[in-house]
Design a protein around this motif. Structure first.
Motif, PDB file in Angstrom:
ATOM      1  N   ASP A 197     -27.163  69.300 -14.764  1.00  0.00           N
ATOM      2  CA  ASP A 197     -27.744  67.971 -15.005  1.00  0.00           C
ATOM      3  C   ASP A 197     -28.389  67.950 -16.387  1.00  0.00           C
ATOM      4  OD1 ASP A 197     -28.945  65.507 -14.935  1.00  0.00           O
ATOM      5  OD2 ASP A 197     -30.400  66.006 -13.355  1.00  0.00           O
ATOM      6  N   MET A 198     -27.583  67.776 -17.420  1.00  0.00           N
ATOM      7  CA  MET A 198     -28.121  67.782 -18.776  1.00  0.00           C
ATOM      8  C   MET A 198     -28.999  66.559 -19.070  1.00  0.00           C
ATOM      9  SD  MET A 198     -27.499  70.602 -20.233  1.00  0.00           S
ATOM     10  CE  MET A 198     -27.767  70.306 -21.975  1.00  0.00           C
ATOM     11  N   PRO A 199     -28.623  65.342 -18.637  1.00  0.00           N
ATOM     12  CA  PRO A 199     -29.535  64.209 -18.860  1.00  0.00           C
ATOM     13  C   PRO A 199     -30.891  64.437 -18.201  1.00  0.00           C
ATOM     14  CG  PRO A 199     -27.346  63.408 -18.307  1.00  0.00           C
ATOM     15  CD  PRO A 199     -27.328  64.885 -18.068  1.00  0.00           C
ATOM     16  N   GLY A 200     -30.876  64.996 -16.994  1.00  0.00           N
ATOM     17  CA  GLY A 200     -32.126  65.283 -16.299  1.00  0.00           C
ATOM     18  C   GLY A 200     -32.923  66.365 -16.996  1.00  0.00           C
ATOM     19  N   ALA A 201     -32.222  67.357 -17.551  1.00  0.00           N
ATOM     20  CA  ALA A 201     -32.899  68.426 -18.286  1.00  0.00           C
ATOM     21  C   ALA A 201     -33.588  67.878 -19.525  1.00  0.00           C
ATOM     22  CB  ALA A 201     -31.885  69.504 -18.679  1.00  0.00           C
ATOM     23  N   ILE A 202     -32.900  66.995 -20.235  1.00  0.00           N
ATOM     24  CA  ILE A 202     -33.478  66.375 -21.434  1.00  0.00           C
ATOM     25  C   ILE A 202     -34.690  65.527 -21.058  1.00  0.00           C
ATOM     26  CG2 ILE A 202     -33.042  64.611 -23.191  1.00  0.00           C
ATOM     27  CD1 ILE A 202     -30.162  65.764 -23.387  1.00  0.00           C
ATOM     28  N   GLU A 203     -34.572  64.781 -19.978  1.00  0.00           N
ATOM     29  CA  GLU A 203     -35.676  63.936 -19.520  1.00  0.00           C
ATOM     30  C   GLU A 203     -36.918  64.776 -19.208  1.00  0.00           C
ATOM     31  OE1 GLU A 203     -36.500  60.599 -16.025  1.00  0.00           O
ATOM     32  OE2 GLU A 203     -35.135  62.270 -15.630  1.00  0.00           O
ATOM     33  N   ALA A 204     -36.738  65.877 -18.479  1.00  0.00           N
ATOM     34  CA  ALA A 204     -37.871  66.722 -18.099  1.00  0.00           C
ATOM     35  C   ALA A 204     -38.487  67.412 -19.316  1.00  0.00           C
ATOM     36  CB  ALA A 204     -37.429  67.755 -17.064  1.00  0.00           C
ATOM     37  N   MET A 205     -37.652  67.845 -20.270  1.00  0.00           N
ATOM     38  CA  MET A 205     -38.205  68.508 -21.448  1.00  0.00           C
ATOM     39  C   MET A 205     -38.940  67.510 -22.336  1.00  0.00           C
ATOM     40  SD  MET A 205     -38.728  71.496 -22.601  1.00  0.00           S
ATOM     41  CE  MET A 205     -37.535  72.509 -21.718  1.00  0.00           C
ATOM     42  N   THR A 223     -40.669  71.328 -28.017  1.00  0.00           N
ATOM     43  CA  THR A 223     -39.979  70.380 -28.894  1.00  0.00           C
ATOM     44  C   THR A 223     -38.666  70.962 -29.402  1.00  0.00           C
ATOM     45  OG1 THR A 223     -42.141  69.541 -29.601  1.00  0.00           O
ATOM     46  CG2 THR A 223     -40.243  68.924 -30.935  1.00  0.00           C
ATOM     47  N   VAL A 224     -38.685  72.221 -29.799  1.00  0.00           N
ATOM     48  CA  VAL A 224     -37.459  72.879 -30.256  1.00  0.00           C
ATOM     49  C   VAL A 224     -36.469  73.031 -29.108  1.00  0.00           C
ATOM     50  CG1 VAL A 224     -36.530  75.075 -31.099  1.00  0.00           C
ATOM     51  CG2 VAL A 224     -38.521  74.056 -32.204  1.00  0.00           C
ATOM     52  N   LEU A 229     -31.371  71.297 -26.455  1.00  0.00           N
ATOM     53  CA  LEU A 229     -30.622  70.618 -25.398  1.00  0.00           C
ATOM     54  C   LEU A 229     -29.725  69.533 -25.990  1.00  0.00           C
ATOM     55  CD1 LEU A 229     -33.384  70.302 -22.642  1.00  0.00           C
ATOM     56  CD2 LEU A 229     -31.331  71.727 -22.539  1.00  0.00           C
ATOM     57  N   TYR A 230     -30.266  68.774 -26.923  1.00  0.00           N
ATOM     58  CA  TYR A 230     -29.421  67.783 -27.602  1.00  0.00           C
ATOM     59  C   TYR A 230     -28.278  68.476 -28.350  1.00  0.00           C
ATOM     60  CZ  TYR A 230     -32.666  63.873 -26.836  1.00  0.00           C
ATOM     61  OH  TYR A 230     -33.439  62.875 -26.266  1.00  0.00           O
ATOM     62  N   ASP A 235     -25.178  66.313 -29.743  1.00  0.00           N
ATOM     63  CA  ASP A 235     -25.959  65.226 -30.342  1.00  0.00           C
ATOM     64  C   ASP A 235     -26.813  65.813 -31.467  1.00  0.00           C
ATOM     65  OD1 ASP A 235     -27.574  63.112 -31.006  1.00  0.00           O
ATOM     66  OD2 ASP A 235     -28.156  62.612 -28.945  1.00  0.00           O
ATOM     67  N   LEU A 236     -26.197  66.001 -32.621  1.00  0.00           N
ATOM     68  CA  LEU A 236     -26.891  66.658 -33.729  1.00  0.00           C
ATOM     69  C   LEU A 236     -27.996  65.792 -34.315  1.00  0.00           C
ATOM     70  CD1 LEU A 236     -23.989  68.434 -35.654  1.00  0.00           C
ATOM     71  CD2 LEU A 236     -25.141  69.068 -33.525  1.00  0.00           C
ATOM     72  N   LYS A 237     -27.829  64.488 -34.246  1.00  0.00           N
ATOM     73  CA  LYS A 237     -28.830  63.585 -34.814  1.00  0.00           C
ATOM     74  C   LYS A 237     -30.168  63.741 -34.090  1.00  0.00           C
ATOM     75  CE  LYS A 237     -29.773  58.710 -35.809  1.00  0.00           C
ATOM     76  NZ  LYS A 237     -29.239  57.312 -35.722  1.00  0.00           N
ATOM     77  N   ASN A 238     -30.135  63.667 -32.762  1.00  0.00           N
ATOM     78  CA  ASN A 238     -31.376  63.802 -32.006  1.00  0.00           C
ATOM     79  C   ASN A 238     -31.905  65.229 -32.036  1.00  0.00           C
ATOM     80  OD1 ASN A 238     -32.290  61.257 -30.960  1.00  0.00           O
ATOM     81  ND2 ASN A 238     -30.457  61.205 -29.681  1.00  0.00           N
ATOM     82  N   ALA A 239     -31.011  66.186 -32.152  1.00  0.00           N
ATOM     83  CA  ALA A 239     -31.455  67.578 -32.295  1.00  0.00           C
ATOM     84  C   ALA A 239     -32.279  67.734 -33.569  1.00  0.00           C
ATOM     85  CB  ALA A 239     -30.254  68.517 -32.310  1.00  0.00           C
ATOM     86  N   ALA A 240     -31.772  67.162 -34.649  1.00  0.00           N
ATOM     87  CA  ALA A 240     -32.480  67.245 -35.933  1.00  0.00           C
ATOM     88  C   ALA A 240     -33.842  66.559 -35.851  1.00  0.00           C
ATOM     89  CB  ALA A 240     -31.635  66.615 -37.036  1.00  0.00           C
ATOM     90  N   VAL A 241     -33.901  65.432 -35.156  1.00  0.00           N
ATOM     91  CA  VAL A 241     -35.176  64.722 -35.003  1.00  0.00           C
ATOM     92  C   VAL A 241     -36.226  65.634 -34.374  1.00  0.00           C
ATOM     93  CG1 VAL A 241     -36.355  62.871 -33.734  1.00  0.00           C
ATOM     94  CG2 VAL A 241     -34.194  62.408 -34.924  1.00  0.00           C
ATOM     95  N   GLN A 242     -35.833  66.351 -33.325  1.00  0.00           N
ATOM     96  CA  GLN A 242     -36.789  67.219 -32.621  1.00  0.00           C
ATOM     97  C   GLN A 242     -37.175  68.433 -33.460  1.00  0.00           C
ATOM     98  OE1 GLN A 242     -38.291  66.179 -29.917  1.00  0.00           O
ATOM     99  NE2 GLN A 242     -36.988  64.346 -29.961  1.00  0.00           N
TER     100      GLN A 242
END
Length: 446
Positions: A197-205, A223-224, A229-230, A235-242
């Motif tokens: 459940d990657m969407p759920g993992a992202i939500e919890a983190m 945060t890292v 996870l992104y 999803d490199l864009k959101n990964a870079a944001v974090q």
């Protein structure tokens, strides 16, 4: 004269006896382990000034009152955090463990103190990858106090690493119900990730990050991890944001810098990637930064640099092993992916398998090794165990497709390989490179 001679003789005997006693016992005393001066960028921060002052205060208390168990526990906890911040695991984890074990050996009647020391001991054992021991220590802490969130955290982690995933979920749920915070949300995230459940993992983190205080190491870590996870989903864009967010609050956070290095590799900006990995490695001696450099040098054909960095990498892991840190799985993956030596990798992977045969990462490593040895049937056996949580890890899905393809099920194999690149189009492993070639050849025949 005789009286003075007697006193002088007696004094001489006492001095000799004292010297002999000192020589005999000077190396078996239990001094407080000294604090090491930090090096590089992390030595100039206000956080280090505050940490240093606090630790020196605890050391002063222990010199004045060696039996101050609370100060000894606090110093042990401070050294555990210093291990995280500096990466000096071979020094600080044994030092912390010695301090905390001394607290436990005194058999204090203070149950709160004993509980906290027992949880701390289990946490260090987890950090040293002594997972069976950590589980048993965690159970001892649970006997003392079954209403503390921290004990369920260590029990969750130990069960995850040993492959007892249902029990780990129970422990994480209990922890979150007692204390919904960064530590509990991050554990929920990881359990969701390994269950597909990657969407759920992202939500919890994301909840974990929101629950943290900006600037603290734990918040930077969360945060890292959210960025990673992104990254795993392409999803490199959101990964870079974090990653950049972590650096904004913690400018010298090496794991965020390395994360940006990985993104640079994926964007084929190899010069920037090398600079970032080198910068991270110069901040703390973390093996994964050297691992990334070796991979990058190999990819660019910089053989001499790759070999020299590989030597440093293996020497560092050997130092960790000598300090009690079990790194057989890490060595197995390094010898397979970077050393191109499946036989050597197999030795380490089997050592780890003996300790935790139910862990999906260990089973995945063995499947990858046997795949490279062209023993596809054995690889499939380990893959069956590795897939049992329905993990959607792109590397695992890709490996599953390769094994099916080699065993004659080319249709399903091709489908799984294509799925893996849909999950993460930026895979960069031995298996992913081979998988691309296989699929391209198969499709070209249609």
């Amino acid at each position: 004269m005789k009286k003075n001679y007697f006193y002088l003789a007696a004094l001489s005997v006492m001095l000799v006896a004292g010297y002999v006693f000192y020589q005999k016992y000077q190396n078996v005393s239990d001094p407080t382990p000294p604090l090491r001066e930090r090096q590089g960028p992390i030595s100039t921060t206000s956080e280090w000034i505050n940490t240093k002052a606090a630790i020196q205060g605890l050391q002063r208390k222990l010199r004045e009152k060696p039996g101050d168990l609370k100060s000894k526990l606090l110093l042990g906890l401070a050294y555990m955090q210093e291990a995280r911040v500096t990466g000096e695991h071979p020094y600080y984890y044994p030092a912390a463990l010695g301090l905390i074990q001394d607290v436990l050996d005194h058999e204090s009647q203070d149950q709160v103190l004993i509980y906290e020391a027992t949880v701390a001991k289990a946490t260090i054992q987890l950090s040293l990858h002594q997972f069976d021991e950590a589980l048993e220590t965690g159970k001892e802490a649970l006997k003392i106090n079954d209403h503390g969130a921290a004990v369920y955290g260590v029990l969750c982690d130990a069960n995850v690493e040993l492959g007892h995933y249902e029990e780990a979920i129970t422990m994480a749920d209990k922890m979150a119900s007692l204390r919904p915070d960064l530590k509990s949300y991050s554990r929920v995230s990881y359990l969701r990730e390994i269950h597909g459940d990657m969407p759920g993992a992202i939500e919890a983190m994301a909840l974990a990050v929101a629950a943290g205080f900006p600037g603290l190491e734990q918040t930077a870590w969360a945060t890292v991890t959210l960025g990673s996870l992104y990254e795993k989903t392409g999803d490199l864009k959101n990964a870079a944001v974090q990653f950049n967010k972590a650096i904004q609050f913690s400018p010298n956070y090496a794991f965020a810098i390395s994360g940006l290095g990985r993104l640079a590799v994926k964007n084929k900006d190899y010069k920037t990637a090398e600079q970032l990995f080198t910068q991270a490695a110069n901040i703390i001696p973390e093996f994964s930064f050297q691992e990334e450099l070796v991979r990058l040098y190999q990819q660019q054909g910089k053989t001499a640099k790759a070999q020299a960095t590989m030597v440093d990498l293996l020497n560092g892991l050997e130092e960790d092993q000598e300090a009690g840190h079990v790194v057989d799985l890490e060595l197995a993956n390094i010898y397979l992916e970077l050393g191109k030596n499946p036989n050597k990798a197999l030795e380490y992977a089997l050592n780890e398998y003996k300790r935790r045969p139910d862990n999906i990462d260990v089973c995945k490593a063995l499947a990858a090794i046997y795949y490279q040895k062209q023993d596809y049937a054995t690889a499939a056996t380990y893959l069956k165990k590795a897939k049992r949580t329905n993990s959607q890890d792109a590397g695992l899905v890709c490996l599953d497709g390769l094994v099916k393809f080699r065993l004659g099920d080319q249709a399903n194999g091709t489908t799984l390989i294509q799925k893996s690149f849909t999950i993460n189009p930026y895979q960069n492993t031995l298996c992913s490179a081979e998988a691309k070639n296989l699929v391209n050849k198969a499709l070209s025949k249609l």
